[in-house]
Scaffold this active site. Structure first.
Site, short mmCIF file in Angstrom:
data_model
loop_
_atom_site.label_atom_id
_atom_site.label_comp_id
_atom_site.label_asym_id
_atom_site.label_seq_id
_atom_site.Cartn_x
_atom_site.Cartn_y
_atom_site.Cartn_z
CB ALA A 87 -0.82 0.05 1.20
CB SER A 114 -1.74 -2.24 -3.20
OG SER A 114 -2.38 -2.14 -2.23
CD GLN A 141 -4.66 -6.13 -2.50
OE1 GLN A 141 -4.48 -5.05 -2.81
NE2 GLN A 141 -5.43 -6.62 -1.54
CE1 TYR A 143 -6.43 -6.47 1.88
CE2 TYR A 143 -5.72 -4.49 0.56
CZ TYR A 143 -5.39 -5.76 1.61
OH TYR A 143 -4.40 -5.71 2.16
CB THR A 169 -6.21 -9.84 -0.05
OG1 THR A 169 -4.78 -9.59 -0.75
CG2 THR A 169 -5.73 -10.21 1.31
CE LYS A 256 0.03 -10.83 -0.74
NZ LYS A 256 -0.21 -10.40 0.62
CG HIS A 280 -1.63 -9.46 5.14
ND1 HIS A 280 -2.69 -9.80 4.18
CD2 HIS A 280 -1.57 -8.13 5.17
CE1 HIS A 280 -3.22 -8.51 3.98
NE2 HIS A 280 -2.49 -7.33 4.36
CB ILE A 314 12.41 -13.37 -0.17
CG1 ILE A 314 12.11 -14.73 -0.30
CG2 ILE A 314 13.54 -13.20 -1.27
CD1 ILE A 314 11.24 -15.12 -1.63
#
Length: 393
Positions: A87, A114, A141, A143, A169, A256, A280, A314
């Site tokens: 975000a 996002s 992505q 929501y 998500t 996700k 998350h 990562i």
């Protein structure tokens, strides 16, 4: 040993880029990105778990032509690392999501925009067009708010703008117990907005985060009911939501937030196109496993039917190697990419991607793996508890 880089030293590790990013970011932005939920056990575990696995190199293999490329949904990735949705990227750099997406394009990999982006999905596509039909095409992505019409409109806009997939998500029916945000909720500066969800300057996600400040479950429920249209939909189910989603779009659907073999199987059986193994970033439920720990059971359950994308912790090419060995088809970076963006905009993100690509290539050469497909679980080991031996996984 970690050597701290400064503004006059060229960073050569992501840890060094992170050190510089902390100095450049506002305290509010740094705290927002770096923190997790509760005592942050899962947040810490996401990175620490990589050090518990050992590499088991094979020697006397011709590694003169190591190939780091991979293919997802028929698109060729220069190496199996893409950029996770994060975000408010203009908090890190004035060019925000455009700089991030351009870096992904230049390095031959993908970018997931996002829902809470500070740049519109149309602008990102216009400013970062795909170079060829074989190049990875961006994902959006999503929501899903209780007002389903908002989700439907975003899906339509993503299709029109040319995105390849929806990365939905599914681990946020409510916000996790983010202690820092309860004390100091994120508020966007007046000149920024959630470009795909609101035209109100400085609106941030204050309504969505109201539940965080509730002192009791009853109060949280009352706030939730009062602002229901602006909150994430906590009524979603496999039986109702997935068919609804598939009826809305021809885009690929990637879920996700999958952390168990059971849910991975449900996704595959219901015709979802891919899953992202994610907790998350340790920002939803503390005490769940690191994503690396749950990856093997998910990969075993899916059995190659759909791509398994890995997200979590990562910072090195060897981390990517370990995730691939445990069954990932593609890895995402979130915070690491943000540190690069804060460090030097598009160039900084490119630096992060270059570091990971170079380190993965080097690891593959020294491990005796000529291609991503040759990376296997028997190349990893774990310390035995009773001695100094190494057991294969």
């Amino acid at each position: 040993m970690v050597v701290e880089a400064d503004s006059e030293t060229e960073p050569i590790t992501i840890d060094e880029i992170k050190t510089i990013a902390k100095k450049k970011l506002s305290k509010q932005a740094w705290d927002y990105y770096i923190t997790g939920v509760g005592p942050e056990l899962t947040l810490q575990r996401n990175e620490a778990i990589f050090d518990k696995l050992f590499l088991r190199p094979r020697v006397l293999r011709n590694v003169s032509g190591v190939d780091t490329t991979t293919t997802i949904f028929g698109k060729r990735y220069a190496f199996p690392v893409a950029i996770a949705p994060s975000a408010y990227q203009k908090l890190c750099h004035e060019n925000g999501e455009v700089a991030m997406s351009r870096a992904a394009r230049k390095l031959g990999t993908n970018f997931i925009l996002s829902s809470n982006a500070t740049t519109s999905m149309e602008e990102v596509m216009q400013e970062s067009p795909a170079s060829t039909a074989q190049a990875p095409n961006f994902w959006f992505q999503l929501y899903v708010l209780r007002n389903r019409a908002v989700a439907a409109e975003l899906i339509r806009k993503a299709e029109t703008a040319g995105y390849e997939a929806l990365c939905v998500t599914v681990d946020t029916p409510i916000m996790g117990n983010r202690l820092h945000e309860r004390r100091a909720p994120m508020t966007l500066p007046p000149h920024l907005t959630r470009a795909n969800l609101s035209t109100e300057k400085g609106s941030g996600s204050s309504k969505i985060r109201l539940v965080l400040t509730a002192k009791t479950a009853a109060e949280a429920k009352r706030i939730s009911e009062q602002h229901s249209a602006n909150l994430n939909d906590d009524t979603l189910t496999w039986e109702e939501f997935i068919p609804w989603l598939k009826a809305q779009t021809k885009l690929k659907i990637v879920l996700k937030g999958v952390l168990t073999a059971e849910d991975a199987l449900l996704a595959a059986e219901l015709g979802v196109d891919g899953i992202v193994v994610s907790n998350h970033g340790g920002r939803q439920l503390d005490g769940v496993p690191s994503t690396l720990e749950t990856l093997p059971e998910i990969a075993a359950a899916v059995k190659g039917r759909i791509p398994v994308v890995f997200d979590g912790g990562i910072t090195k090419g060897s981390d990517v190697f370990k995730a691939l060995a445990l069954g990932a088809d593609l890895c995402l970076i979130g915070r690491s990419a943000l540190w690069g963006l804060a460090y030097k905009g598009q160039e900084g993100v490119e630096d992060v991607l270059h570091l990971l690509e170079r380190d993965l290539w080097r690891t593959m050469v020294l491990m005796g793996a000529r291609s991503v497909q040759q990376i296997s679980r028997d190349m990893l080991g774990v310390a035995k508890k009773d001695d100094f031996g190494i057991a294969k996984l």
